[in-house]
Write an enzyme that holds these catalytic residues in place. Structure first.
Site, PDB file in Angstrom:
ATOM      1  N   HIS A  91      50.632 -86.596 -21.510  1.00 54.70           N
ATOM      2  CA  HIS A  91      50.435 -85.306 -22.183  1.00 54.70           C
ATOM      3  C   HIS A  91      50.504 -84.170 -21.186  1.00 54.70           C
ATOM      4  CE1 HIS A  91      46.373 -85.665 -20.633  1.00 54.70           C
ATOM      5  NE2 HIS A  91      46.136 -84.424 -20.983  1.00 54.70           N
ATOM      6  N   LYS A 104      48.233 -89.023 -12.428  1.00 50.67           N
ATOM      7  CA  LYS A 104      47.488 -88.999 -11.165  1.00 50.67           C
ATOM      8  C   LYS A 104      46.466 -90.114 -11.169  1.00 50.67           C
ATOM      9  CE  LYS A 104      46.559 -86.728  -7.362  1.00 50.67           C
ATOM     10  NZ  LYS A 104      46.738 -88.010  -6.659  1.00 50.67           N
ATOM     11  N   LYS A 153      38.949 -88.227 -16.975  1.00 44.86           N
ATOM     12  CA  LYS A 153      38.331 -87.540 -15.822  1.00 44.86           C
ATOM     13  C   LYS A 153      39.082 -86.240 -15.517  1.00 44.86           C
ATOM     14  CE  LYS A 153      36.799 -90.168 -12.429  1.00 44.86           C
ATOM     15  NZ  LYS A 153      36.524 -90.910 -11.187  1.00 44.86           N
ATOM     16  N   LYS A 183      47.116 -95.141 -12.581  1.00 42.62           N
ATOM     17  CA  LYS A 183      46.425 -96.002 -11.603  1.00 42.62           C
ATOM     18  C   LYS A 183      47.402 -97.064 -11.145  1.00 42.62           C
ATOM     19  CE  LYS A 183      42.259 -96.344  -9.818  1.00 42.62           C
ATOM     20  NZ  LYS A 183      41.348 -95.209  -9.527  1.00 42.62           N
ATOM     21  N   SER A 237      42.261 -83.527  -4.638  1.00 46.43           N
ATOM     22  CA  SER A 237      43.643 -84.030  -4.598  1.00 46.43           C
ATOM     23  C   SER A 237      44.585 -83.040  -5.273  1.00 46.43           C
ATOM     24  CB  SER A 237      43.748 -85.367  -5.340  1.00 46.43           C
ATOM     25  OG  SER A 237      43.430 -86.420  -4.488  1.00 46.43           O
TER      26      SER A 237
HETATM   27  P1  NAD Z   1      32.805 -97.219   0.630  1.00 42.01           P
HETATM   28  O1  NAD Z   1      33.383 -98.569   0.856  1.00 42.01           O
HETATM   29  O2  NAD Z   1      33.101 -96.117   1.588  1.00 42.01           O
HETATM   30  O3  NAD Z   1      31.199 -97.304   0.517  1.00 42.01           O
HETATM   31  C1  NAD Z   1      30.502 -98.272  -0.201  1.00 42.01           C
HETATM   32  C2  NAD Z   1      29.188 -98.508   0.545  1.00 42.01           C
HETATM   33  O4  NAD Z   1      28.356 -99.370  -0.237  1.00 42.01           O
HETATM   34  C3  NAD Z   1      29.386 -99.202   1.902  1.00 42.01           C
HETATM   35  O5  NAD Z   1      28.686 -98.513   2.908  1.00 42.01           O
HETATM   36  C4  NAD Z   1      28.797-100.597   1.655  1.00 42.01           C
HETATM   37  O6  NAD Z   1      28.237-101.179   2.822  1.00 42.01           O
HETATM   38  C5  NAD Z   1      27.729-100.277   0.633  1.00 42.01           C
HETATM   39  N1  NAD Z   1      27.252-101.458  -0.079  1.00 42.01           N
HETATM   40  C6  NAD Z   1      27.897-102.628  -0.310  1.00 42.01           C
HETATM   41  N2  NAD Z   1      27.071-103.488  -0.951  1.00 42.01           N
HETATM   42  C7  NAD Z   1      25.905-102.850  -1.121  1.00 42.01           C
HETATM   43  C8  NAD Z   1      24.652-103.207  -1.702  1.00 42.01           C
HETATM   44  N3  NAD Z   1      24.454-104.413  -2.237  1.00 42.01           N
HETATM   45  N4  NAD Z   1      23.647-102.300  -1.698  1.00 42.01           N
HETATM   46  C9  NAD Z   1      23.825-101.080  -1.153  1.00 42.01           C
HETATM   47  N5  NAD Z   1      24.982-100.678  -0.571  1.00 42.01           N
HETATM   48  C10 NAD Z   1      26.016-101.551  -0.563  1.00 42.01           C
HETATM   49  O7  NAD Z   1      33.256 -96.830  -0.855  1.00 42.01           O
HETATM   50  P2  NAD Z   1      33.243 -95.389  -1.507  1.00 42.01           P
HETATM   51  O8  NAD Z   1      34.589 -94.778  -1.367  1.00 42.01           O
HETATM   52  O9  NAD Z   1      32.031 -94.658  -1.071  1.00 42.01           O
HETATM   53  O10 NAD Z   1      33.117 -95.781  -3.053  1.00 42.01           O
HETATM   54  C11 NAD Z   1      31.870 -96.132  -3.629  1.00 42.01           C
HETATM   55  C12 NAD Z   1      32.000 -96.066  -5.153  1.00 42.01           C
HETATM   56  O11 NAD Z   1      32.416 -94.752  -5.536  1.00 42.01           O
HETATM   57  C13 NAD Z   1      33.039 -96.996  -5.776  1.00 42.01           C
HETATM   58  O12 NAD Z   1      32.559 -97.369  -7.053  1.00 42.01           O
HETATM   59  C14 NAD Z   1      34.273 -96.120  -5.928  1.00 42.01           C
HETATM   60  O13 NAD Z   1      35.151 -96.587  -6.946  1.00 42.01           O
HETATM   61  C15 NAD Z   1      33.592 -94.824  -6.323  1.00 42.01           C
HETATM   62  N6  NAD Z   1      34.430 -93.631  -6.099  1.00 42.01           N
HETATM   63  C16 NAD Z   1      34.867 -93.301  -4.860  1.00 42.01           C
HETATM   64  C17 NAD Z   1      35.610 -92.137  -4.684  1.00 42.01           C
HETATM   65  C18 NAD Z   1      36.065 -91.691  -3.316  1.00 42.01           C
HETATM   66  O14 NAD Z   1      36.645 -90.579  -3.226  1.00 42.01           O
HETATM   67  N7  NAD Z   1      35.817 -92.434  -2.270  1.00 42.01           N
HETATM   68  C19 NAD Z   1      35.953 -91.319  -5.790  1.00 42.01           C
HETATM   69  C20 NAD Z   1      35.491 -91.684  -7.049  1.00 42.01           C
HETATM   70  C21 NAD Z   1      34.731 -92.848  -7.198  1.00 42.01           C
END
Ligand code: NAD
Length: 478
Positions: free
Chosen positions: A73, A78, A102, A114, A370
């Site tokens: 649309h 993205k 989103k 995706k 982005s």
């Molecule tokens: P990341 O890998 O940088 O960080 C994840 C952190 O969680 C790590 O430090 C890891 O050690 C920790 N972790 C793992 N198991 C754990 C547990 N049992 N208890 C506590 N901490 C634990 O990943 P991220 O990029 O920060 O992404 C985290 C979440 O956010 C994901 O669900 C991702 O899809 C979502 N997300 C990320 C972004 C982005 O821009 N990075 C954007 C939207 C959504």
């Protein structure tokens, strides 16, 4: 019947995509669109499954990969590309659909997309990962599934700036002379056309979103909390990209970080933890446990159940579920991660009067910035380059005139703050802040007026209304 079919029939399959559709249907009942429009919004417009060979060592491996464009649309589509052994068509379709909603919520003019490659990136050398990534990118080019006006991937689980750089380079090599080639992908390193502020964007967006809720007096009154972020007690799960930056912005702005949870365990202190000292301690010892003056939890998940005002799960999916939702003491849950609450937990917490700020809105800082990166690539100029000096000269002129009129001088610090013209990072932060504040109030308005009973449903209503209107105004091809 083949073995595979027998096995598939024996094991009931949970469909992530159908889960998203169920949430959509619940929210759609609060909208006015006819069935056909709703069916069109829900459907994935294009699904591309590919298999290609890559030589790994002395063997040839057949790699399975996907790119899904959920909604056309608005173009381009993205959404990130993830590298994981869990990648499958259903998951990529669900994540692409969530990207459509989103983007609509935060007014980023893209359709959702995706991608995914079914590999464990840890099993490959950088050279092999580069070969896989470049082959994937060239498959996308071959089928017209990538391009600044078609579909613009970004990093996701298992990918980062390095992979985006390889994709941009492959695209540019196959499209010689395409002047906007760098806009084919975002999340690139700043030296390769990336934008300043992208790294911390999601965590900063989480902070801006929760701060807006805390600044809304009526909502705070309902929760029995004071207005404002200062003094709010916060627990953060995950000190990765999203969790660390969210914690940092809460901490720097006067909130009290009472609890932190990582995979090795959790720590808690009523008096508050110094975030930077905890990070230093973890660097030095390899763990957050053993931090002086804090109570510790060997089972990291126990940290989530400690007293606090705000809980930010920013690590994994489904961490708050039917098993622990009753014991959560937070009054506000800000979903930094994607899908940290199960539907059962959502129901329990809604009944308890907890405000859950949904992932679809709260972690949209990444896609918002982005969008700024893509704009920068299309305009071929760094944000602030044209107007920074002009603003500084204007500000100096105004300040000098005012000082002359009142016969008083401001301090050097005040002078620097008033004079300062915007750098790229200032403009990115400002655009993100405005987006998160504006979208918060759109969702809140929908919550108050649509009949939806929680912020997640209200956010879906906002998204459906925007995409629905776009389809209506677009008209449908005969
Ligand atoms: P990341 O890998 O940088 O960080 C994840 C952190 O969680 C790590 O430090 C890891 O050690 C920790 N972790 C793992 N198991 C754990 C547990 N049992 N208890 C506590 N901490 C634990 O990943 P991220 O990029 O920060 O992404 C985290 C979440 O956010 C994901 O669900 C991702 O899809 C979502 N997300 C990320 C972004 C982005 O821009 N990075 C954007 C939207 C959504």
């Amino acid at each position: 019947m083949s073995d595979t079919l027998t096995a598939a029939a024996a094991k009931p399959h949970y469909s992530f995509f159908h889960g998203v559709e169920r949430n959509f249907d619940k929210a759609a009942s609060y909208t006015r669109f006819e069935k056909g429009i709703l069916e069109q919004i829900k459907a994935c417009n294009s699904v591309y499954q590919m298999k290609f060979p890559v030589r790994i060592g002395d063997k040839i491996e057949v790699i399975e990969a996907y790119r899904v464009q959920h909604s056309h649309h608005k173009l381009p589509c993205k959404g990130g590309i993830r590298y994981s052994m869990d990648v499958n068509q259903d998951e990529v379709m669900a994540l692409a659909a969530l990207m459509t909603y989103k983007c609509a919520i935060v007014n980023v003019p893209f359709g959702g997309g995706k991608g995914g490659i079914r590999i464990n990136p840890k099993n490959y050398t950088p050279f092999e990962l580069e070969k896989i990534t470049r082959r994937y990118a060239s498959e996308l080019v071959k089928k017209n599934f990538i391009g600044p006006g078609i579909d613009v991937p970004a990093p996701d689980y298992g990918t980062g700036a390095r992979e985006m750089s390889w994709i941009a380079d492959t695209y540019a090599s196959l499209k010689p002379g395409e002047v906007d080639a760098l806009g084919c992908v975002t999340g690139k390193p700043v030296t390769q056309g990336g934008v300043r502020g992208r790294t911390e964007a999601t965590g900063l967006g989480v902070f801006y979103g929760v701060r807006e809720l805390c600044n809304t007096a009526e909502d705070m009154k309902k929760l029995g909390l004071n207005t404002g972020i200062e003094g709010k007690r916060v627990i953060v799960q995950g000190l990765g990209n999203v969790g660390y930056y969210a914690a940092k912005f809460f901490y720097d702005n006067g909130a009290i970080i009472v609890g932190l949870a990582e995979y090795e365990g959790g720590i808690y202190s009523d008096k508050g933890l110094n975030l930077y000292d905890v990070v230093e301690h973890r660097k030095a010892t390899g763990s957050i446990l053993g931090f002086a003056g804090a109570t510790e939890f060997k089972n990291s998940f126990d940290t989530l159940e400690q007293p606090c005002d705000i809980l930010i799960p920013a690590a994994l999916e489904n961490v708050i579920n039917a098993g622990n939702a009753d014991r959560i003491q937070a009054k506000i849950i800000g979903e930094g991660a994607n899908g940290p609450l199960t539907p059962e937990a959502d129901e329990i917490l809604n009944k308890k009067g907890v405000i859950v700020v949904p992932d679809m809105y709260l972690n949209a800082g990444g896609v918002t910035v982005s969008y700024f990166e893509w704009l920068k690539n299309l305009s071929h100029v760094r944000f602030g380059r044209m107007d920074k000096r002009f603003s500084e000269n204007q500000n100096a002129f105004i300040l000098n005139s005012v000082e002359g009129l009142i016969g008083k001088k401001v301090t050097d610090r005040e002078r620097n703050m008033i004079m300062h013209g915007p750098d790229e990072v200032d403009l990115v932060y400002s655009g993100l802040e405005d987006t998160m504040i504006g979208s918060y109030h759109e969702i809140r308005e929908s919550l108050l007026s649509s009949g939806a009973s929680d912020m997640r449903t209200a956010a879906f209503v906002v998204a459906i209304n925007k995409v629905g209107v776009a389809y209506e105004e677009l008209g449908i091809f005969p």
